[in-house]
Structure formats: structure tokens, C-alpha cells
Design a protein around this motif. Structure first.
Motif, PDB file in Angstrom:
ATOM      1  N   LEU A 174       1.529  -8.596  -2.287  1.00  0.00           N
ATOM      2  CA  LEU A 174       1.602  -9.256  -3.598  1.00  0.00           C
ATOM      3  C   LEU A 174       0.806  -8.467  -4.639  1.00  0.00           C
ATOM      4  O   LEU A 174       1.270  -8.243  -5.767  1.00  0.00           O
ATOM      5  N   ILE A 175      -0.386  -8.040  -4.245  1.00  0.00           N
ATOM      6  CA  ILE A 175      -1.223  -7.265  -5.170  1.00  0.00           C
ATOM      7  C   ILE A 175      -0.537  -5.937  -5.491  1.00  0.00           C
ATOM      8  O   ILE A 175      -0.555  -5.465  -6.637  1.00  0.00           O
ATOM      9  N   GLN A 176       0.088  -5.358  -4.462  1.00  0.00           N
ATOM     10  CA  GLN A 176       0.797  -4.089  -4.691  1.00  0.00           C
ATOM     11  C   GLN A 176       1.909  -4.278  -5.729  1.00  0.00           C
ATOM     12  O   GLN A 176       2.137  -3.417  -6.567  1.00  0.00           O
ATOM     13  N   THR A 177       2.571  -5.424  -5.644  1.00  0.00           N
ATOM     14  CA  THR A 177       3.651  -5.701  -6.604  1.00  0.00           C
ATOM     15  C   THR A 177       3.065  -5.901  -8.007  1.00  0.00           C
ATOM     16  O   THR A 177       3.546  -5.328  -8.984  1.00  0.00           O
ATOM     17  N   ILE A 178       1.993  -6.706  -8.066  1.00  0.00           N
ATOM     18  CA  ILE A 178       1.375  -6.981  -9.380  1.00  0.00           C
ATOM     19  C   ILE A 178       0.843  -5.693  -9.995  1.00  0.00           C
ATOM     20  O   ILE A 178       0.892  -5.489 -11.207  1.00  0.00           O
ATOM     21  N   SER A 179       0.346  -4.816  -9.145  1.00  0.00           N
ATOM     22  CA  SER A 179      -0.268  -3.578  -9.647  1.00  0.00           C
ATOM     23  C   SER A 179       0.703  -2.751 -10.479  1.00  0.00           C
ATOM     24  O   SER A 179       0.295  -1.916 -11.282  1.00  0.00           O
ATOM     25  N   ARG A 180       1.991  -3.015 -10.311  1.00  0.00           N
ATOM     26  CA  ARG A 180       2.986  -2.217 -11.020  1.00  0.00           C
ATOM     27  C   ARG A 180       3.025  -2.506 -12.519  1.00  0.00           C
ATOM     28  O   ARG A 180       3.738  -1.828 -13.259  1.00  0.00           O
ATOM     29  N   ILE A 181       2.296  -3.527 -12.950  1.00  0.00           N
ATOM     30  CA  ILE A 181       2.215  -3.741 -14.407  1.00  0.00           C
ATOM     31  C   ILE A 181       1.159  -2.822 -15.027  1.00  0.00           C
ATOM     32  O   ILE A 181       1.033  -2.753 -16.239  1.00  0.00           O
ATOM     33  N   THR A 182       0.406  -2.145 -14.205  1.00  0.00           N
ATOM     34  CA  THR A 182      -0.653  -1.291 -14.744  1.00  0.00           C
ATOM     35  C   THR A 182      -0.182   0.157 -14.841  1.00  0.00           C
ATOM     36  O   THR A 182       0.498   0.649 -13.924  1.00  0.00           O
ATOM     37  N   PRO A 183      -0.562   0.827 -15.913  1.00  0.00           N
ATOM     38  CA  PRO A 183      -0.243   2.263 -15.974  1.00  0.00           C
ATOM     39  C   PRO A 183      -0.997   3.009 -14.876  1.00  0.00           C
ATOM     40  O   PRO A 183      -0.528   4.017 -14.366  1.00  0.00           O
ATOM     41  N   ASN A 184      -2.159   2.451 -14.494  1.00  0.00           N
ATOM     42  CA  ASN A 184      -2.991   3.122 -13.496  1.00  0.00           C
ATOM     43  C   ASN A 184      -2.225   3.385 -12.201  1.00  0.00           C
ATOM     44  O   ASN A 184      -2.298   4.478 -11.640  1.00  0.00           O
ATOM     45  N   SER A 185      -1.524   2.358 -11.710  1.00  0.00           N
ATOM     46  CA  SER A 185      -0.905   2.508 -10.389  1.00  0.00           C
ATOM     47  C   SER A 185       0.209   3.561 -10.428  1.00  0.00           C
ATOM     48  O   SER A 185       0.301   4.406  -9.547  1.00  0.00           O
ATOM     49  N   TRP A 186       1.031   3.520 -11.496  1.00  0.00           N
ATOM     50  CA  TRP A 186       2.128   4.494 -11.572  1.00  0.00           C
ATOM     51  C   TRP A 186       1.576   5.912 -11.749  1.00  0.00           C
ATOM     52  O   TRP A 186       2.034   6.859 -11.098  1.00  0.00           O
ATOM     53  N   ALA A 187       0.593   6.012 -12.628  1.00  0.00           N
ATOM     54  CA  ALA A 187       0.045   7.349 -12.889  1.00  0.00           C
ATOM     55  C   ALA A 187      -0.683   7.892 -11.660  1.00  0.00           C
ATOM     56  O   ALA A 187      -0.604   9.080 -11.350  1.00  0.00           O
ATOM     57  N   LEU A 188      -1.351   6.994 -10.951  1.00  0.00           N
ATOM     58  CA  LEU A 188      -2.075   7.424  -9.752  1.00  0.00           C
ATOM     59  C   LEU A 188      -1.091   7.920  -8.679  1.00  0.00           C
ATOM     60  O   LEU A 188      -1.364   8.902  -7.979  1.00  0.00           O
ATOM     61  N   ASP A 189       0.039   7.232  -8.574  1.00  0.00           N
ATOM     62  CA  ASP A 189       1.101   7.719  -7.667  1.00  0.00           C
ATOM     63  C   ASP A 189       1.486   9.147  -8.037  1.00  0.00           C
ATOM     64  O   ASP A 189       1.620  10.021  -7.174  1.00  0.00           O
ATOM     65  N   GLY A 190       1.661   9.344  -9.341  1.00  0.00           N
ATOM     66  CA  GLY A 190       2.077  10.663  -9.813  1.00  0.00           C
ATOM     67  C   GLY A 190       1.033  11.725  -9.521  1.00  0.00           C
ATOM     68  O   GLY A 190       1.352  12.811  -9.026  1.00  0.00           O
ATOM     69  N   PHE A 191      -0.225  11.401  -9.824  1.00  0.00           N
ATOM     70  CA  PHE A 191      -1.284  12.396  -9.595  1.00  0.00           C
ATOM     71  C   PHE A 191      -1.424  12.711  -8.095  1.00  0.00           C
ATOM     72  O   PHE A 191      -1.696  13.846  -7.727  1.00  0.00           O
ATOM     73  N   THR A 192      -1.238  11.687  -7.259  1.00  0.00           N
ATOM     74  CA  THR A 192      -1.318  11.924  -5.815  1.00  0.00           C
ATOM     75  C   THR A 192      -0.177  12.834  -5.362  1.00  0.00           C
ATOM     76  O   THR A 192      -0.381  13.757  -4.571  1.00  0.00           O
ATOM     77  N   THR A 193       0.998  12.551  -5.892  1.00  0.00           N
ATOM     78  CA  THR A 193       2.153  13.396  -5.557  1.00  0.00           C
ATOM     79  C   THR A 193       1.876  14.851  -5.935  1.00  0.00           C
ATOM     80  O   THR A 193       2.156  15.769  -5.165  1.00  0.00           O
ATOM     81  N   LEU A 194       1.310  15.042  -7.138  1.00  0.00           N
ATOM     82  CA  LEU A 194       1.017  16.414  -7.584  1.00  0.00           C
ATOM     83  C   LEU A 194      -0.049  17.061  -6.709  1.00  0.00           C
ATOM     84  O   LEU A 194       0.054  18.234  -6.342  1.00  0.00           O
ATOM     85  N   ALA A 195      -1.061  16.287  -6.347  1.00  0.00           N
ATOM     86  CA  ALA A 195      -2.128  16.849  -5.518  1.00  0.00           C
ATOM     87  C   ALA A 195      -1.622  17.213  -4.137  1.00  0.00           C
ATOM     88  O   ALA A 195      -2.163  18.105  -3.479  1.00  0.00           O
ATOM     89  N   LEU A 196      -0.559  16.528  -3.709  1.00  0.00           N
ATOM     90  CA  LEU A 196       0.020  16.826  -2.395  1.00  0.00           C
ATOM     91  C   LEU A 196       1.045  17.944  -2.467  1.00  0.00           C
ATOM     92  O   LEU A 196       1.771  18.194  -1.510  1.00  0.00           O
TER      93      LEU A 196
END
Lengths: 421, 314
Positions: free
Chosen positions: A362-384
Motif C-alpha cells: 500500500l505504501i509502495q502504491t501511495i509513494s507513486r504520488i511523490t516525485p521522489n519515488s519516480w526520480a529515485l527509480d530513475g537514479f537507481t537505474t542510471l547507477a546500475l
């Protein structure tokens, strides 16, 4: 347009001259990154990603040695803490486990995988290349970091096999074409190559404890700071956008906004300039933090183009949030309070402190309203090792979020008649 | 001289409250025109409408031929505004402030640079131009605030109580600046609740109270409204009851009007010397100690008192 730009530049100048703001925009994220890096052992050489026991299901339909070599890799002692593999026989069932969020990824090794790489005896008699059979990695989109790590391990395995295959096949074909060996001798050479390839993944020390490759082939470690630093930068980006939003109401209270309104500058230019100022301040803040952590902590953020585009999208989205709280608030103090609360809530929800994968669905779903979660996904992808082309989902999400918030805030500003009485 | 400003029946309402009640007046090119009135009279609201910040509820005004309701952008190019509150960026230096505001008025390049240096000289801050405004004294900030309004050489300059809350030296400097600007040909609309400023600066004065323009004209024309009167001002002790004394004056011949502000009693009379003796006598009868007595020629304060029954400071 020029006035909009000038107002924005003025706001950047004001923001970076405010010592209190500088502490929150730059010093705090640096110190928190440093502190969390120390806690996680990043600076003592005892680095840990903080991610362990990534559940992965492997379906090995290959009856050759390479399929088994990949299975052995996931069962190896080196990866014992990092991954928790389970094994299945049905690809569809494995994919279902991903869909149901039971595992971070499913690896399906198809039948004939080994033969597609190591030809059977006689395959070189007609000079034909064997048909490629690909491993399928079915990744869980809600666990981008873990899925990215699994992908990195598989990529590493495949890249080592590919190196051997291409080199071997090229050599044998060249010998055949030049007439130095007969087709019969080519078979013998192929058998030798097979033997070497079979040994390759196991003999060489696979540096795959969170290792992957960047687009330009450079080896890259997944660094825990590559998660922490963007997490902190994004959290304090929310401070910056609320600070910028607050400045709109503060300018009204201190009389500079009314003074702008009686100059030959229209309200859209003024509002646009303020928004541009917030956006620009956020971009400069992020770039300083990225540059600073790169220099001070030797942190590799990944593909430069991807980082820049992701920063722009993340700041755009965050600016949208800054504008919406400004449009809803009545006083600069209200924006400050709501902004601080938003910074912390979005920081926690967005995964700045705890990886989202360790949070309830549920928290994972709610987190999608934050720019933080999407951007963090992106930065992790780039770091990988990902590139801009791998960022379509987070960038689309961030731009959409920003666009919707801007539209809503413009409507609210219009209703409030903030700038024109 | 042609009119640079023409105001027609300007009204501003906030819900049920009417801040400005249909005022009309004109200002000629080259004039200093003062709007004199107590706090809350509607001076700032009037300037806000004329400078296009607030839209009038009804009525209109034209500045240099442009309607404030129909052509606000043309009006903004023609006017300069010095707001009552300091409207500056304190983290920027005086020069940076002037550059920014100059850019907002469309100045750029060498024209902007030259004009900024010129204005810095005019407000006497060339040597402090690099310092951030937050390090300035109140008077210096006021001077920058005025400088911003002058940058684009406006045809009409609005100055809304520019001397509020500053020391006498800075106040003097600002009044001198206004006179200098006017000598250079700038038309000024100046609002104040200080009678002395209006008297010193203005070619004409409009007296505003409760949103209405109750009198307008030159100082001479206005004081004529009071008649050939003088004002006798008595200063009584803090423990005295001035209102009781005013009541006692009712039967004294030649006292046209008597009003109390704090511990000061203003008596309007055709001849101050004639009423002096009975006034002192009445005070003695009631045991009220008079600290000092002033005799004043007819002034705008007396006009305001005459027109409203209240002192400007009420």
C-alpha cells in the motif's frame, strides 16, 4: 519572455544568498548523505547496499552446461546474501510470481540456450552460424532496484559468454576462409572453444556482486551512495520548491510583488518568472549536489544525459508540488510549514530513508504520488548502468505529475486572484 | 499646462466597505499635488487604483491620455511609483536592485547602466551601491525605494507617504529630492498625513477624509475656507482634563471652534490676542495648568479641523 527569465535569475540569486536556505538546500543533504554513508559502512570499505535476499525465480529449460552455469552463479556463495533464488519448471508460473509481487524477477533460460552459443559437432561444416536463443528476464516494475540488480547479474554472465563466443567463432571462420584448416579441423577447434567457454563463467571470478556495465563499457559498482545521495537530494529538493513557493507570497507581503505589478510587466510574466526561478533553483541545487557528491565521495551517478534529463523532469514535478501548496496557502508561513511537512513525508514515502521495496504494498502504491519515488527509480537505474532510454517510465510519470500540478495551480491562482486585484 | 492626470468619480469598494467614494480631480503637468489626509482616509487605495494595481469598482482615470482601466500597460510606462512600504530585495545591493527594476521597465544595456549610476548619484548612494540593502539605515532604504521609481524617468511620479518612520535628516533629504525632481520637470502626486510636508511641497492640495475629497486647491485657496482666522494652541498638563476646559469656552465670544487632541487644545478665532485673556482666566478658574501657548496663522491643519471637526492626527 526576457522579463520572465530575469525574474527567475533574480530569484536564483536571492535563494543562493539566503544562508538559512543554503543550509537546507546544500549542506543538509550533503551531511545526511555523509552520515548515512557512514552508517552503512560506505566510507569504511565495508560497503553494503542495504539490499539483501532479493527473491528471484529461475526456470532452466536448457539441458546444456551454460544454463546450469547461470543457475550455479545464482547459487554461488558470492551471491548468497544478495539473492534468494527459487527454481521452477513453468515459465508462466514464474511470470505469475512476478506479477503477484512474490519475486523481484523471473529468469527463464530457454531450451537450446547452450547450443545456440556452443555449436554441436558438425555445425561448422557448412560455415553457418547457430541461431540465437535468448534468456528472458521478466522484471517486477514495483521493485526496480532489485530487478535492476538481477538484470545486472545476468548481463554480466551473458557479456562474459558473448566475449568468448564472438572471439572463438571469428577465429574459426577466419581459419576456414583462409584455408588454413579443413572443416574437420574446424570441428576440433570448435570443441576446444566449447570446452573453454564452459569453463569461462565459473573459472573467471565473476565480479557480479552488484556489478554491471555502463553503456560505454566502463565497469561500475553499485554504490549504496548512489541510492542515498539522490534520496537526500530529492528530499531537500522539496524544501527548495516550497521555499520558492513561499517567496511568491513573501514578495506580496513585502511589497515587491505589487511593485512588479505596477511596472509594465504582466502577471503571467511575473508568475512565469517566479516558477522559472523555483525550477532553476532546484536544477542548480541538484546539479551542485550531484557534482559535489561526485567529487567528494567519488560517486558515479551514471549516464550523464540520463542524469540531466532526469534532474529536469524531477525538478519540474517537484516545482508543480511547490506551486500547488503556494496556491492553496494564504501566508508565507503556511507554505513553509506545509513545505517542511511535505519534504519529510515525501522523503519517507519516496524511499529517501528506507528502500520502498521494504515497505508494504500500500505504501509502495501511495509513494507513486511523490516525485521522489519516480526520480529515485530513475537514479537507481542510471547507477546500475542504465541510460536515458531506460528512463521512459519515471520521466513520463514525473512530467505528467508536474503538468497536472501546474494546471491545477494555475487554476487555483486564477481563482484566488493572487497577483491581480 | 495640460492635465497629465484626470480622475473621474473613482470608487473602490471592499464588500460593504467603500474605501474611496467617487473622487474627481486633475493634476497639471509640472505640478506637485498632495493628497493630505489622516491614516485610513483612502490615499493609498487611490494611488493603488491610479497606478493600476487595484481595479476601480467604478469610475476611471486617464494618465498622459491613457485610461487606467482600459490601457493599464500604457499607464504603467508613464508612471513611477514609490510605495509607502519599502519594496526592495534586501539581499541585493542598491545597484542590483536598480538594475533589476530598470529591466522591469524595459531598460537594458548601456542605457540601463548609465541610468542606474545617474540615479545612484541622485539619491546619494554611489559609494554604498555595492552593499546589500539589508545593511542600510531606514533613510538609505527609503532613498533606494525612491530611486527605483525614478529609473525610467516617468512623466508622473506617485509618492505614497515616503517619509513615514524615518529620521528628520532623511526626511529633509527626501523633501529636497522631491523639489529637485519637480524643478527638473517631473509631475508628482504626493500623499501624506503631515500637514507641514503638504504645505512645503505642494502647488495644490487635495484634502481627503473617509474616502472623500473634501477640499481641493492651492494652500491660499484652502485656508480662505477657514476665513481670516488664527489658531490658538494651548498645551495642558498630562493630568489635566482638556475637555472640561473646552466646555468652559462655549460662552467665550470670538471662539469659533475648540478641539482637543491629546493634551493640546486648538482654538479657532478671528483674533488670538483678543481671546487669550478669557481663555487663561477660564483655565485658572478650573485650576487647569497651561504649559504653553502658540498662536498659528491659518494652515492646512486648521482647514482640516474646520472641515472635519477633527485634527489630522486623530
Amino acid at each position: 519572455m526576457l522579463k520572465t527569465f530575469l525574474i527567475g535569475i533574480k530569484d536564483v540569486k536571492l535563494a543562493f544568498r539566503d544562508r538559512a536556505a543554503l543550509i537546507f538546500m546544500l549542506l543538509a543533504p550533503f551531511l545526511l548523505t555523509l552520515g548515512m554513508g557512514l552508517v552503512t559502512g560506505r566510507f569504511s570499505g565495508n560497503s553494503s547496499s542495504g539490499i539483501s535476499d532479493i527473491p528471484v525465480v529461475i526456470v532452466n529449460q536448457d539441458d546444456g552446461d551454460l544454463g546450469q552455469a547461470l543457475v550455479d552463479t545464482f547459487n554461488s556463495q558470492d551471491l548468497a546474501d544478495l539473492v534468494e533464488p527459487t527454481f521452477g519448471s513453468e515459465p508462466e508460473a514464474a511470470r505469475s510470481m512476478v506479477d503477484e509481487d512474490q519475486v523481484a524477477a523471473a529468469i527463464i533460460i530457454p531450451a537450446g540456450f547452450t547450443n545456440s552459443i556452443i555449436p554441436q559437432q558438425g555445425a561448422f561444416n557448412n560455415g553457418a552460424m547457430p541461431e540465437a536463443v535468448k534468456i528472458e528476464l521478466y522484471a517486477n516494475p514495483s521493485r526496480p532496484t532489485s530487478a535492476g540488480i538481477i538484470k545486472a547479474i545476468v548481463d554480466e554472465f551473458l557479456s562474459r559468454i558473448e566475449e568468448g563466443t564472438v572471439g572463438g567463432q571469428t577465429s574459426i571462420l577466419q581459419l576456414l576462409v583462409s584455408g588454413r584448416i579443413t572443416p574437420q579441423e574446424a570441428n576440433a577447434a570448435g570443441e576446444e572453444m566449447t570446452k573453454r567457454l564452459q569453463d569461462a563463467p565459473n573459472n573467471s571470478q565473476l565480479a557480479i556482486t552488484l556489478n554491471t556495465s555502463t553503456a560505454d563499457g566502463e565497469e561500475l559498482d553499485f554504490d549504496i551512495l548512489a541510492y542515498l545521495a539522490p534520496g537526500m537530494a530529492l528530499m531537500f529538493l522539496m524544501f527548495t520548491v516550497s521555499y520558492g513557493g513561499r517567496s511568491i507570497l513573501a514578495e506580496k507581503a513585502q511589497g515587491t510583488l505589487p511593485r512588479l505589478l505596477v511596472s509594465p510587466t504582466n502577471s503571467m510574466q511575473i508568475l512565469g518568472g517566479k516558477v522559472f526561478g523555483i525550477f532553476l533553483t532546484g536544477v542548480v541545487q541538484m546539479l551542485i549536489l550531484i557534482g559535489g557528491t561526485s567529487l567528494l565521495f567519488q560517486l558515479k551517478w551514471g549516464d550523464s544525459l540520463g542524469v540531466i534529463v532526469l534532474v529536469l523532469a524531477a525538478v519540474f514535478s517537484a516545482t508543480g508540488w511547490g506551486m500547488i501548496i503556494t496556491a492553496l496557502a494564504r501566508t508565507p508561513a503556511q507554505v513553509g510549514s506545509v513545505g517542511s511537512a511535505m519534504m519529510l513525508i515525501f522523503g519517507i514515502l519516496g524511499g529517501s530513508f528506507i528502500s520502498l521495496e521494504q515497505m508494504p504494498p500500500l505504501i509502495q502504491t501511495i509513494s507513486r504520488i511523490t516525485p521522489n519515488s519516480w526520480a529515485l527509480d530513475g537514479f537507481t537505474t542510471l547507477a546500475l548502468g542504465g541510460t536515458l532510454s531506460n528512463l521512459s517510465t519515471p520521466i513520463t510519470a514525473l512530467l505528467t505529475m508536474g503538468g497536472v500540478l501546474f494546471l491545477a495551480s494555475v487554476l487555483l491562482f486564477g481563482k484566488k486572484n493572487l497577483v491581480q486585484k | 499646462m495640460p492635465n497629465i492626470l484626470e480622475v473621474q468619480d473613482l470608487v473602490k469598494k471592499y464588500g460593504d466597505f467603500t474605501a474611496v467614494k467617487g473622487i474627481s480631480f486633475t493634476i497639471k503637468e509640472g505640478e506637485i499635488f498632495s493628497l493630505l489626509g489622516p491614516n485610513g482616509a483612502g490615499k493609498t487605495t487611490t494611488i493603488s487604483m491610479l497606478s493600476t494595481l487595484y481595479a476601480p469598482t467604478s469610475g476611471d482615470a486617464t494618465i498622459a491620455g491613457h485610461s487606467v482601466t482600459k490601457n493599464p500597460m500604457d499607464v504603467r510606462n508613464a508612471i513611477g511609483v514609490v510605495p509607502q512600504e519599502l519594496a526592495l530585495y534586501e539581499e541585493l545591493s542598491a545597484r542590483e536592485n536598480l538594475i533589476f527594476w530598470g529591466q522591469m521597465y524595459g531598460l537594458s544595456g548601456s542605457a540601463l547602466k548609465e541610468r542606474v549610476e545617474e540615479v545612484l548619484g541622485q539619491i546619494g548612494l554611489l559609494d554604498k551601491a555595492k552593499d546589500r540593502v539589508k545593511t542600510y539605515s531606514g533613510g538609505m532604504k527609503r532613498r533606494v525605494n525612491i530611486g527605483v521609481g525614478l529609473l525610467h524617468k516617468p512623466k508622473l511620479l506617485f509618492m505614497d507617504e515616503p517619509t513615514v518612520g524615518i529620521d528628520p535628516q532623511s526626511r529633509r533629504a527626501i523633501l529636497d529630492t522631491v523639489k529637485d525632481l519637480n524643478k527638473q520637470g517631473m509631475t508628482v502626486l504626493y500623499t501624506t498625513h503631515y500637514m507641514e510636508e503638504a504645505e512645503e511641497l505642494s502647488d495644490r492640495v487635495g484634502i481627503i477624509d473617509h474616502g472623500e475629497l473634501i477640499a481641493i486647491g492651492t494652500q491660499k485657496e484652502l485656508t480662505k475656507q477657514v476665513g481670516e482666522t488664527e489658531t490658538l494652541v494651548l498645551h495642558v498638563g498630562e493630568n489635566e482634563d482638556p475637555q472640561a476646559l473646552v466646555t468652559a469656552f462655549k460662552n467665550v465670544p470670538d471662539i469659533l471652534e475648540a478641539n482637543v487632541v491629546d493634551h493640546e487644545i486648538s482654538i479657532i478665532t478671528p483674533s488670538a490676542t483678543d481671546v487669550l485673556a478669557p481663555v487663561v482666566s477660564k483655565a485658572n478658574e478650573r485650576g487647569i495648568k497651561i504649559h504653553s501657548i502658540d498662536i498659528r496663522e491659518p494652515n492646512l491643519e486648521a482647514v482640516f479641523l474646520h472641515l472635519t471637526g477633527r485634527a489630522l492626527r486623530d
